[in-house]
Scaffold this active site. Structure first.
Site, PDB file in Angstrom:
ATOM      1  N   ARG A  48      -2.468  -5.890  -8.370  1.00 15.85           N
ATOM      2  CA  ARG A  48      -1.377  -6.839  -8.124  1.00 15.85           C
ATOM      3  C   ARG A  48      -1.226  -7.871  -9.244  1.00 15.85           C
ATOM      4  O   ARG A  48      -0.181  -8.014  -9.822  1.00 15.85           O
ATOM      5  CB  ARG A  48      -1.594  -7.580  -6.803  1.00 15.85           C
ATOM      6  CG  ARG A  48      -1.065  -6.808  -5.625  1.00 15.85           C
ATOM      7  CD  ARG A  48      -1.420  -7.492  -4.355  1.00 15.85           C
ATOM      8  NE  ARG A  48      -2.863  -7.746  -4.328  1.00 15.85           N
ATOM      9  CZ  ARG A  48      -3.542  -8.061  -3.238  1.00 15.85           C
ATOM     10  NH1 ARG A  48      -2.922  -8.217  -2.111  1.00 15.85           N
ATOM     11  NH2 ARG A  48      -4.838  -8.246  -3.282  1.00 15.85           N
TER      12      ARG A  48
ATOM     13  N   LYS B 176     -15.191  -8.407   3.991  1.00 12.84           N
ATOM     14  CA  LYS B 176     -14.092  -8.725   4.910  1.00 12.84           C
ATOM     15  C   LYS B 176     -14.473  -8.410   6.343  1.00 12.84           C
ATOM     16  O   LYS B 176     -15.159  -7.410   6.589  1.00 12.84           O
ATOM     17  CB  LYS B 176     -12.849  -7.884   4.564  1.00 12.84           C
ATOM     18  CG  LYS B 176     -12.179  -8.251   3.279  1.00 12.84           C
ATOM     19  CD  LYS B 176     -10.941  -7.381   3.063  1.00 12.84           C
ATOM     20  CE  LYS B 176     -10.289  -7.653   1.713  1.00 12.84           C
ATOM     21  NZ  LYS B 176      -9.278  -6.633   1.375  1.00 12.84           N
TER      22      LYS B 176
ATOM     23  N   HIS C 146       0.843  -1.208   0.000  1.00 10.94           N
ATOM     24  CA  HIS C 146       0.000   0.000   0.000  1.00 10.94           C
ATOM     25  C   HIS C 146       0.881   1.261   0.000  1.00 10.94           C
ATOM     26  O   HIS C 146       0.607   2.216  -0.729  1.00 10.94           O
ATOM     27  CB  HIS C 146      -0.874   0.052   1.263  1.00 10.94           C
ATOM     28  CG  HIS C 146      -1.858  -1.058   1.393  1.00 10.94           C
ATOM     29  ND1 HIS C 146      -1.958  -1.848   2.513  1.00 10.94           N
ATOM     30  CD2 HIS C 146      -2.813  -1.518   0.536  1.00 10.94           C
ATOM     31  CE1 HIS C 146      -2.936  -2.732   2.353  1.00 10.94           C
ATOM     32  NE2 HIS C 146      -3.464  -2.558   1.155  1.00 10.94           N
TER      33      HIS C 146
ATOM     34  N   SER D 109      -2.642  -7.837   3.193  1.00  3.41           N
ATOM     35  CA  SER D 109      -2.862  -7.668   4.629  1.00  3.41           C
ATOM     36  C   SER D 109      -3.202  -9.006   5.278  1.00  3.41           C
ATOM     37  O   SER D 109      -2.744  -9.307   6.382  1.00  3.41           O
ATOM     38  CB  SER D 109      -4.009  -6.687   4.887  1.00  3.41           C
ATOM     39  OG  SER D 109      -3.704  -5.431   4.349  1.00  3.41           O
TER      40      SER D 109
HETATM   41  O1  PNS Z   1      -8.620  -3.033   0.421  1.00  2.00           O
HETATM   42  P1  PNS Z   1      -9.916  -3.557  -0.137  1.00  2.00           P
HETATM   43  O2  PNS Z   1     -10.655  -4.350   0.922  1.00  2.00           O
HETATM   44  O3  PNS Z   1      -9.739  -4.328  -1.411  1.00  2.00           O
HETATM   45  O4  PNS Z   1     -10.808  -2.262  -0.507  1.00  2.00           O
HETATM   46  C1  PNS Z   1     -12.123  -2.392  -1.005  1.00  2.00           C
HETATM   47  C2  PNS Z   1     -12.913  -1.084  -0.768  1.00  2.00           C
HETATM   48  C3  PNS Z   1     -12.965  -0.781   0.726  1.00  2.00           C
HETATM   49  C4  PNS Z   1     -12.244   0.050  -1.520  1.00  2.00           C
HETATM   50  C5  PNS Z   1     -14.353  -1.321  -1.330  1.00  2.00           C
HETATM   51  O5  PNS Z   1     -14.967  -2.406  -0.657  1.00  2.00           O
HETATM   52  C6  PNS Z   1     -15.223  -0.065  -1.231  1.00  2.00           C
HETATM   53  O6  PNS Z   1     -15.147   0.792  -2.090  1.00  2.00           O
HETATM   54  N1  PNS Z   1     -15.992   0.046  -0.130  1.00  2.00           N
HETATM   55  C7  PNS Z   1     -16.858   1.193   0.111  1.00  2.00           C
HETATM   56  C8  PNS Z   1     -18.329   0.883  -0.162  1.00  2.00           C
HETATM   57  C9  PNS Z   1     -18.633   0.992  -1.646  1.00  2.00           C
HETATM   58  O7  PNS Z   1     -18.530   2.054  -2.252  1.00  2.00           O
HETATM   59  N2  PNS Z   1     -18.970  -0.154  -2.248  1.00  2.00           N
HETATM   60  C10 PNS Z   1     -19.255  -0.242  -3.650  1.00  2.00           C
HETATM   61  C11 PNS Z   1     -17.997  -0.334  -4.488  1.00  2.00           C
HETATM   62  S1  PNS Z   1     -18.404  -0.721  -6.128  1.00  2.00           S
END
Ligand code: PNS
Length: 163
Positions: free
Chosen positions: A92, A43, A19, A130
């Site tokens: 990645r 998650k 990150h 992570s």
């Molecule tokens: O590090 P991650 O877990 O891959 O990040 C994913 C994250 C937190 C960026 C994604 O789940 C997200 O955008 N969450 C916020 C809620 C939202 O907008 N959901 C719709 C996305 S299409």
């Protein structure tokens, strides 16, 4: 880019060198980068949003154009509130692609003003995640090559030897 406030969202549970690599490279390209801790409904996290935010703050303290925030809502909405021109994502491997592509298209539908930009992860962090860090530390493995030194103890204290 005209308005070069960009946002880098993630669960950051915890932040890793992978990150941080994306943060440094994006911060060098844009006026302002907001790293935002968000909820990923797929998650369950080991650290609270405030703890995750604190760990990011410690890790980016030498980067003057980086802000750290927490938002418990839609990413597309957050981008609107901050008037951000782009969402930065690290990519990645091919396994990330389908999910990230789906999210990028959904966010574009929800907020047509915002672009999603993908940065290719540096090769030394291709494998890093992570969840892998959490697994290693829970079995008392050495995570010093994977997480910023400023937060190494926080992670070991919380998760060390729980495997
Ligand atoms: O590090 P991650 O877990 O891959 O990040 C994913 C994250 C937190 C960026 C994604 O789940 C997200 O955008 N969450 C916020 C809620 C939202 O907008 N959901 C719709 C996305 S299409």
């Amino acid at each position: 880019m005209k308005n070069s406030t960009v946002i880098y969202p993630g669960s950051f549970d915890p932040i890793t060198y992978g990150h941080l690599d994306i943060i440094k490279r994006a911060a060098a390209m844009f006026d302002k980068l907001i790293v935002v801790v968000m909820t990923n409904s797929k998650k369950s996290c080991s650290f609270t949003p405030e703890e995750r935010r604190e760990m990011i703050l410690k890790s980016v303290k030498d980067l003057p154009n980086v802000e750290v925030d927490f938002y418990d809502g839609l990413l597309a909405e957050y981008a609107k509130i901050k008037n951000a021109s782009a969402i930065i994502k690290g990519l990645r491997a091919m396994s990330d692609f389908e999910y990230e592509f789906q999210m990028a298209l959904t966010n574009k539908k929800l907020n047509p003003e915002v672009e999603t930009l993908f940065l290719t992860t540096s090769t030394q962090y291709m494998y890093l995640s992570s969840s892998m860090v959490k697994q290693i530390v829970s079995m008392n493995g050495d995570i010093s090559d994977f997480v910023p030194k400023e937060i190494h103890e926080d992670i070991v204290e919380r998760l060390g030897g729980q495997g």
